[in-house]
Write a protein that holds these residues in place. Structure first.
Motif, PDB file in Angstrom:
ATOM      1  N   SER A 169       0.820  -1.211   0.000  1.00 27.59           N
ATOM      2  CA  SER A 169       0.000   0.000   0.000  1.00 27.59           C
ATOM      3  C   SER A 169       0.855   1.263   0.000  1.00 27.59           C
ATOM      4  O   SER A 169       1.946   1.300   0.574  1.00 27.59           O
ATOM      5  CB  SER A 169      -0.905   0.011   1.235  1.00 27.59           C
ATOM      6  OG  SER A 169      -1.772  -1.096   1.237  1.00 27.59           O
TER       7      SER A 169
ATOM      8  N   ASN B 137      -2.489   3.224  -4.359  1.00 27.47           N
ATOM      9  CA  ASN B 137      -1.481   3.000  -5.395  1.00 27.47           C
ATOM     10  C   ASN B 137      -1.864   3.563  -6.761  1.00 27.47           C
ATOM     11  O   ASN B 137      -1.265   3.185  -7.771  1.00 27.47           O
ATOM     12  CB  ASN B 137      -1.191   1.499  -5.527  1.00 27.47           C
ATOM     13  CG  ASN B 137      -0.132   1.031  -4.558  1.00 27.47           C
ATOM     14  OD1 ASN B 137       0.994   1.501  -4.578  1.00 27.47           O
ATOM     15  ND2 ASN B 137      -0.504   0.121  -3.680  1.00 27.47           N
ATOM     16  N   GLU B 138      -2.859   4.457  -6.786  1.00 35.41           N
ATOM     17  CA  GLU B 138      -3.274   5.069  -8.059  1.00 35.41           C
ATOM     18  C   GLU B 138      -3.749   4.039  -9.077  1.00 35.41           C
ATOM     19  O   GLU B 138      -3.599   4.229 -10.283  1.00 35.41           O
ATOM     20  CB  GLU B 138      -2.116   5.887  -8.662  1.00 35.41           C
ATOM     21  CG  GLU B 138      -1.646   7.034  -7.801  1.00 35.41           C
ATOM     22  CD  GLU B 138      -2.621   8.213  -7.791  1.00 35.41           C
ATOM     23  OE1 GLU B 138      -2.985   8.692  -8.866  1.00 35.41           O
ATOM     24  OE2 GLU B 138      -3.022   8.632  -6.694  1.00 35.41           O
ATOM     25  N   ILE B 139      -4.315   2.959  -8.608  1.00 35.61           N
ATOM     26  CA  ILE B 139      -4.832   1.926  -9.516  1.00 35.61           C
ATOM     27  C   ILE B 139      -6.165   2.390 -10.093  1.00 35.61           C
ATOM     28  O   ILE B 139      -7.061   2.806  -9.361  1.00 35.61           O
ATOM     29  CB  ILE B 139      -5.006   0.594  -8.774  1.00 35.61           C
ATOM     30  CG1 ILE B 139      -3.653   0.088  -8.288  1.00 35.61           C
ATOM     31  CG2 ILE B 139      -5.664  -0.450  -9.672  1.00 35.61           C
ATOM     32  CD1 ILE B 139      -3.744  -1.095  -7.341  1.00 35.61           C
TER      33      ILE B 139
ATOM     34  N   LEU C 120      -8.008  -2.847  -1.900  1.00 38.21           N
ATOM     35  CA  LEU C 120      -7.781  -1.907  -3.000  1.00 38.21           C
ATOM     36  C   LEU C 120      -8.266  -0.511  -2.613  1.00 38.21           C
ATOM     37  O   LEU C 120      -8.637   0.294  -3.465  1.00 38.21           O
ATOM     38  CB  LEU C 120      -8.502  -2.386  -4.258  1.00 38.21           C
ATOM     39  CG  LEU C 120      -8.005  -3.686  -4.887  1.00 38.21           C
ATOM     40  CD1 LEU C 120      -8.906  -4.105  -6.038  1.00 38.21           C
ATOM     41  CD2 LEU C 120      -6.561  -3.522  -5.381  1.00 38.21           C
TER      42      LEU C 120
ATOM     43  N   ASN D  87      -7.770   3.980  -4.138  1.00 34.30           N
ATOM     44  CA  ASN D  87      -7.213   4.041  -5.477  1.00 34.30           C
ATOM     45  C   ASN D  87      -8.145   4.887  -6.342  1.00 34.30           C
ATOM     46  O   ASN D  87      -8.822   5.775  -5.829  1.00 34.30           O
ATOM     47  CB  ASN D  87      -7.022   2.619  -6.021  1.00 34.30           C
ATOM     48  CG  ASN D  87      -5.802   1.941  -5.432  1.00 34.30           C
ATOM     49  OD1 ASN D  87      -4.674   2.342  -5.671  1.00 34.30           O
ATOM     50  ND2 ASN D  87      -6.026   0.909  -4.622  1.00 34.30           N
ATOM     51  N   LYS D  88      -8.192   4.617  -7.631  1.00 43.27           N
ATOM     52  CA  LYS D  88      -9.042   5.387  -8.540  1.00 43.27           C
ATOM     53  C   LYS D  88      -9.881   4.451  -9.393  1.00 43.27           C
ATOM     54  O   LYS D  88      -9.968   4.582 -10.611  1.00 43.27           O
ATOM     55  CB  LYS D  88      -8.179   6.295  -9.426  1.00 43.27           C
ATOM     56  CG  LYS D  88      -7.430   7.367  -8.649  1.00 43.27           C
ATOM     57  CD  LYS D  88      -6.622   8.254  -9.575  1.00 43.27           C
ATOM     58  CE  LYS D  88      -5.932   9.374  -8.805  1.00 43.27           C
ATOM     59  NZ  LYS D  88      -5.137  10.253  -9.704  1.00 43.27           N
TER      60      LYS D  88
ATOM     61  N   ASN E 197     -12.682   5.139  -3.409  1.00 44.47           N
ATOM     62  CA  ASN E 197     -12.382   4.840  -4.808  1.00 44.47           C
ATOM     63  C   ASN E 197     -13.287   5.545  -5.812  1.00 44.47           C
ATOM     64  O   ASN E 197     -13.378   5.120  -6.957  1.00 44.47           O
ATOM     65  CB  ASN E 197     -12.456   3.323  -5.043  1.00 44.47           C
ATOM     66  CG  ASN E 197     -11.113   2.654  -4.889  1.00 44.47           C
ATOM     67  OD1 ASN E 197     -10.203   2.898  -5.666  1.00 44.47           O
ATOM     68  ND2 ASN E 197     -10.983   1.831  -3.856  1.00 44.47           N
TER      69      ASN E 197
END
Length: 216
Positions: free
Chosen positions: A45, A75-77, A100, A103-104, A131
């Motif tokens: 993370s 993590n900008e996923i 998760l 993230n995005k 998210n």
């Protein structure tokens, strides 16, 4: 660290929280895990590994049979990384916890993950908090809850879910008997009355399973 993982036969937990390893670091760890058969928990993370990092780790999960907890929050996923993880969730038989959060992923990412969860019978905990998930994403995740019998914890805190998305979750919970922890805090479009309604439904599940329910 990656080189050591290849030959290590005792380490079961590795945490690399906020170390800025990026996608190259994630790739190195992923390649090492192809040879490692002891690691059960991996926390990456806050490392800005992005979609590329998610993709290579997803490929590891396709064949890895020991990792049961993977944390990749912050993590900008985005959607592409979500798709890669969703694909592997259909076939992975060991991962029980997936983080998760923050993230995005958005509604589109939530949709592909929800579709995978229709086929996955192993995962018990998924964190999708923070998210940018809105009503459309909440609705497809609600559809998962109608038939999924393994998921016990769902984190959806600090998204942008409103009344319509929350209502879909509430309706789905009427037929769900396994979810005992649901976090919808920080979704300011959900009023307290609806929050209470959802809480009671979750508490019914906990009562039937003997577990302690909680909704934050």
């Amino acid at each position: 660290i990656a080189e050591a993982l290849r030959d290590n036969t005792t380490l079961t937990t590795l945490t690399l929280f906020r170390n800025e390893i990026g996608d190259d670091g994630a790739k190195a760890i992923a390649e090492a895990l192809l040879d490692n058969t002891t690691l059960t928990t991996l926390t990456l993370s806050g490392n800005w590994s992005g979609d590329d990092g998610a993709k290579v780790l997803a490929e590891v999960l396709r064949n890895n049979t020991t990792l049961n907890t993977l944390k990749m929050g912050g993590n900008e996923i985005g959607v592409d990384g979500s798709k890669a993880i969703a694909e592997v969730l259909r076939v992975n038989t060991t991962l029980t916890t997936l983080d998760l959060g923050y993230n995005k992923i958005g509604d589109d990412g939530a949709k592909v993950l929800a579709e995978a969860l229709h086929h996955n019978t192993i995962l018990t905990t998924i964190d999708l908090g923070g998210n940018w998930i809105r009503n459309d994403g909440a609705k497809v995740l609600a559809e998962v809850l109608r038939n999924n019998t393994t998921l016990i914890t769902l984190i959806l805190e600090h998204n942008d879910i409103g009344k319509d998305g929350a209502k879909a979750v509430a309706v789905a919970l009427r037929g769900n008997r396994t979810l005992t922890t649901l976090n919808l805090s920080g979704n300011y479009g959900i009023n307290s009355k609806l929050q209470d309604r959802i809480q009671r439904l979750v508490e019914v599940n906990a009562g039937s399973s003997g577990d302690l329910a909680r909704i934050m």
